[in-house]
Design an enzyme around this catalytic site. Sequence first.
Site, PDB file in Angstrom:
ATOM      1  N   GLY A  29     -20.129  15.077 -12.298  1.00 54.88           N
ATOM      2  CA  GLY A  29     -20.580  14.686 -10.969  1.00 54.88           C
ATOM      3  C   GLY A  29     -22.008  14.175 -10.932  1.00 54.88           C
ATOM      4  O   GLY A  29     -22.410  13.555  -9.949  1.00 54.88           O
ATOM      5  N   CYS A 237       7.346   4.062   3.708  1.00 53.52           N
ATOM      6  CA  CYS A 237       7.178   2.701   3.193  1.00 53.52           C
ATOM      7  C   CYS A 237       8.381   1.861   3.641  1.00 53.52           C
ATOM      8  O   CYS A 237       9.525   2.284   3.498  1.00 53.52           O
ATOM      9  CB  CYS A 237       7.073   2.719   1.673  1.00 53.52           C
ATOM     10  SG  CYS A 237       7.132   1.074   0.925  1.00 53.52           S
ATOM     11  N   CYS A 240      10.330   0.802   0.084  1.00 53.14           N
ATOM     12  CA  CYS A 240      10.976   1.772  -0.792  1.00 53.14           C
ATOM     13  C   CYS A 240      11.258   3.092  -0.098  1.00 53.14           C
ATOM     14  O   CYS A 240      11.851   3.994  -0.687  1.00 53.14           O
ATOM     15  CB  CYS A 240      10.142   2.007  -2.058  1.00 53.14           C
ATOM     16  SG  CYS A 240       8.702   3.046  -1.799  1.00 53.14           S
ATOM     17  N   CYS A 262       3.801   0.617   0.391  1.00 50.26           N
ATOM     18  CA  CYS A 262       3.008   1.389  -0.553  1.00 50.26           C
ATOM     19  C   CYS A 262       1.836   0.547  -1.024  1.00 50.26           C
ATOM     20  O   CYS A 262       2.010  -0.623  -1.382  1.00 50.26           O
ATOM     21  CB  CYS A 262       3.829   1.757  -1.788  1.00 50.26           C
ATOM     22  SG  CYS A 262       5.153   2.928  -1.492  1.00 50.26           S
ATOM     23  N   CYS A 268       5.850   1.617  -5.888  1.00 50.15           N
ATOM     24  CA  CYS A 268       6.839   1.051  -4.969  1.00 50.15           C
ATOM     25  C   CYS A 268       7.944   0.348  -5.770  1.00 50.15           C
ATOM     26  O   CYS A 268       9.133   0.533  -5.516  1.00 50.15           O
ATOM     27  CB  CYS A 268       6.150   0.076  -4.020  1.00 50.15           C
ATOM     28  SG  CYS A 268       7.102  -0.322  -2.541  1.00 50.15           S
TER      29      CYS A 268
END
Lengths: 286, 191
Positions: A29, A237, A240, A262, A268
């Site tokens: 980080g 979606c 899909c 997606c 997808c």
Amino acid sequence: MNEYNFAYLDEQTKRMIRRAILKALAVPGYQVPFASREMPMPYGWGTGGVQVSAATLTPEDTFKVIDQGADDTTNAVSIRKFFENTAGVKTTEETEKATVIQTRHRTPEAKLRKDQIIVYQVPIPEPLRFLEPRETETRKMHSLEEYGLMHVKLYEDISQHGAISTAYAYPVKVSDRYVMDPSPIPKFDNPKLEMDAIQLFGAGREQRIYAVPPHTKVVSLDFEDYPFEATKADHPCDLCGAEDSYLDEVIMDDAGNRMFVCSDTDYCRSRREAGHVGRLAEENAA
Amino acid sequence: MTAQTQFSGGFQNAPVQAAHAFRAAMTVMAQPGEIRDLRGAQPPKPLSIAAGTLLLTLCDPETKVHLAGEFNTDGVREWLTFHTGAPISQAAVADFAVGSWAELSPLGSFRIGTAEYPDRSATLIVECDALQQAGAILSGPGIKDTARLSLPDAPALQANAALYPLGCDFFFTCGDRVAALPRSTQISVEA
């Protein structure tokens, strides 16, 4: 292709980047300064990610590039071609087959494995930058672990909008120490930051590299009474039918029709190939 | 087989061998307790293959290298200078240091970074007689639950981890094998 050194960068540059990556992994980080090079693409097009990828790739790797989840957008295509030409690596659009994935603003829906590496392109690595413009001050704030300002920002979100309205680049605390900008991924992706793969972040213009090793604790900042929520459009979606993936909203015409698809094109596609069908799938196929 | 000289034993194909070496180094640094093969260089004795390969992969004229005790020989100095151009330095200013644990101790002589720049700390390459996934129990970033690694001196390394986010980072090398211990790793020993 012999006109370039393997993976474009010269060896001394790669050593400098590699040393920065190792320190970044040792202090998860924390943003390690590095001497970012000028790359043959403009700032904002992933010069940081490209340099980290160049220092990480081996000739045996299979490389995937995603831009906002998609493999077929300009940025993704040009970076993929760049490494096809300069490193001679195999490339793929399938998350599953890739060993190194460079990404802009998304984490793939598929769970990444231990042997995979994901490289994020980062525009502004400093999570405190919009709250405190001075680098000397933000550096001091990180060293003192003084992150009150960030909580004030999230609190002001709540007081103005009734909820934490930050939807992307949602700040996280890494390994209980450093507050980090996870790059502008949607906050839907934040829970995925605790993963099995190595995550590297490269900011070219701002000259910073940082990292999250596998299985590192990554906590999205929040309040007890306003806990963090990984939100997405409340819709399946339309291609899909996936209900668990992050969606893009696409305006279809000027009569107000729209569809949700997606954002992860590979996810997808693989779902559609497996026979999943969404609301608008047949129309589109026709 | 020609005799070892300061000119021999470098990478045959630097971009590719350094890329492989770095991937091994990065993998062990990201996942403390993991052990990987690390080959490519043929350094002069007493440097191990892994330590020599790490030096060729990470060092150049911008990094000061400290050679501890028996590693500070003419042969090693000349080899390192020819292949990397790295200046040989005292422990107190070194970016990298190579030696056995006894010769590198006490750790207090190495840079641990500053509060604002914790990355400005030394990376120690510790040559070990054995390297195995046994002994001290490791936990922290990069480790799922716990891992084990044979450490030369758990109390000294615990003290280094207590300095977090400051502290030194370590590579442990043995022959052509490498493991790593970043400062972020918590160490415990079974009673």
